[in-house]
Design a protein around this motif. Structure first.
Motif, short mmCIF file in Angstrom:
data_model
loop_
_atom_site.label_atom_id
_atom_site.label_comp_id
_atom_site.label_asym_id
_atom_site.label_seq_id
_atom_site.Cartn_x
_atom_site.Cartn_y
_atom_site.Cartn_z
N MET A 1 9.33 17.73 7.27
CA MET A 1 8.44 16.61 7.51
C MET A 1 9.18 15.56 8.32
N ASN A 2 8.53 14.99 9.30
CA ASN A 2 9.10 13.96 10.15
C ASN A 2 8.79 12.59 9.56
N THR A 3 9.77 11.91 8.98
CA THR A 3 9.57 10.62 8.34
C THR A 3 9.57 9.51 9.37
N PRO A 4 8.49 8.66 9.40
CA PRO A 4 8.45 7.58 10.38
C PRO A 4 9.48 6.50 10.06
N ALA A 5 9.91 5.79 11.10
CA ALA A 5 10.86 4.69 10.93
C ALA A 5 10.20 3.57 10.12
N ILE A 6 10.97 2.94 9.26
CA ILE A 6 10.46 1.85 8.44
C ILE A 6 11.05 0.54 8.95
N ALA A 7 10.19 -0.45 9.16
CA ALA A 7 10.63 -1.76 9.63
C ALA A 7 11.51 -2.42 8.57
N ALA A 8 12.46 -3.24 9.02
CA ALA A 8 13.37 -3.92 8.10
C ALA A 8 12.63 -4.95 7.25
N ILE A 9 11.58 -5.55 7.80
CA ILE A 9 10.75 -6.50 7.05
C ILE A 9 9.31 -6.03 7.21
N GLN A 10 8.60 -5.94 6.11
CA GLN A 10 7.20 -5.52 6.16
C GLN A 10 6.40 -6.21 5.08
N PRO A 11 5.14 -6.53 5.35
CA PRO A 11 4.31 -7.16 4.33
C PRO A 11 3.95 -6.17 3.23
N ASN A 56 -3.34 5.58 -9.98
CA ASN A 56 -3.41 4.45 -9.05
C ASN A 56 -2.16 4.42 -8.17
N VAL A 57 -2.17 3.56 -7.17
CA VAL A 57 -1.07 3.50 -6.20
C VAL A 57 0.07 2.63 -6.74
N LEU A 58 1.20 3.26 -7.00
CA LEU A 58 2.41 2.54 -7.38
C LEU A 58 3.08 1.99 -6.12
N ASN A 59 3.09 2.79 -5.07
CA ASN A 59 3.66 2.37 -3.80
C ASN A 59 2.96 3.14 -2.68
N GLY A 60 2.30 2.41 -1.81
CA GLY A 60 1.66 3.02 -0.66
C GLY A 60 2.29 2.46 0.61
N ARG A 61 2.50 3.31 1.58
CA ARG A 61 3.02 2.87 2.88
C ARG A 61 2.03 3.30 3.95
N PHE A 62 1.67 2.35 4.82
CA PHE A 62 0.76 2.67 5.90
C PHE A 62 1.14 1.86 7.13
N THR A 63 0.69 2.32 8.29
CA THR A 63 1.03 1.69 9.56
C THR A 63 -0.25 1.36 10.30
N LEU A 64 -0.38 0.09 10.71
CA LEU A 64 -1.53 -0.36 11.49
C LEU A 64 -1.04 -0.81 12.85
N ARG A 65 -1.43 -0.11 13.89
CA ARG A 65 -1.04 -0.44 15.27
C ARG A 65 0.45 -0.72 15.39
N GLY A 66 1.25 0.11 14.75
CA GLY A 66 2.70 0.01 14.86
C GLY A 66 3.36 -0.91 13.85
N VAL A 67 2.58 -1.59 13.01
CA VAL A 67 3.14 -2.50 12.00
C VAL A 67 3.14 -1.80 10.65
N ASN A 68 4.31 -1.73 10.02
CA ASN A 68 4.44 -1.10 8.71
C ASN A 68 3.98 -2.05 7.60
N PHE A 69 3.21 -1.51 6.66
CA PHE A 69 2.77 -2.25 5.48
C PHE A 69 3.14 -1.45 4.24
N VAL A 70 3.27 -2.15 3.14
CA VAL A 70 3.43 -1.54 1.83
C VAL A 70 2.31 -2.12 0.97
N CYS A 71 1.83 -1.35 0.01
CA CYS A 71 0.82 -1.88 -0.90
C CYS A 71 0.97 -1.25 -2.27
N LEU A 72 0.30 -1.85 -3.23
CA LEU A 72 0.33 -1.34 -4.59
C LEU A 72 -0.89 -1.80 -5.35
N ASP A 73 -1.19 -1.08 -6.43
CA ASP A 73 -2.18 -1.51 -7.41
C ASP A 73 -1.41 -2.15 -8.54
#
Length: 157
Positions: A1-11, A56-73
């Motif tokens: 699996m090709n893991t995408p790069a993670i930004a150093a700071i992300q919302p 539920n989501v403990l940790n979700g990672r998604f990318t919107l137009r090149g910006v990395n986000f993290v989310c959780l429930d």
């Protein structure tokens, strides 16, 4: 699996229990977007802290137009407010209109290009030329009276 790069700071977005639904919605709204990873809460029988959170989501990672986000429930402890918003820079009025239609769900929260989505997250939907469109006091006054930004009205102000 090709893991995408993670930004150093992300919302990181804290949802009550809609993180998966929000990720799916946002990647449908923004082109060149994707859900990168979803880690679910473990079986609630493993720990009393997880009671009611299994699946539920403990940790979700998604990318919107090149910006990395993290989310959780995380439950209803924290909610979104207008102190934090995400700026969407648009090429033209058609793009403003498209994002506005997709993201604006709380009419009472609309002003000067700001809107709030169905999850309570605030967005600023603005033209890429916003600085030039606010060069004169009349243009600033016109913008202050708007909900959704209308480029032609700012140009003519």
């Amino acid at each position: 699996m090709n893991t995408p790069a993670i930004a150093a700071i992300q919302p990181c977005l804290w949802f009550d229990d809609q993180a998966r639904e929000a990720m799916e919605y946002y990647v449908s709204v923004f082109p060149d977007s994707r859900i990168d990873e979803v880690i679910e809460y473990p079986d609630e029988s493993l720990d009393e802290h997880f009671r009611g959170m299994s699946g539920n989501v403990l940790n979700g990672r998604f990318t919107l137009r090149g910006v990395n986000f993290v989310c959780l429930d995380g439950g209803p402890i924290f909610t979104f407010n207008e102190a934090v918003s995400f700026v969407v820079t648009c090429a033209d009025q058609a793009e403003i209109d498209r994002y506005w239609a997709a993201l604006s769900h709380v009419p009472g929260s609309e002003q000067c290009g700001w809107c709030k989505d169905r999850f309570g997250v605030s967005w600023q939907i603005i033209p890429a030329t916003m600085g030039a469109l606010l060069a004169r006091p009349a243009q600033i006054q016109a913008m202050m009276a708007m909900t959704k930004i209308v480029i032609a009205e700012l140009e003519n102000a």
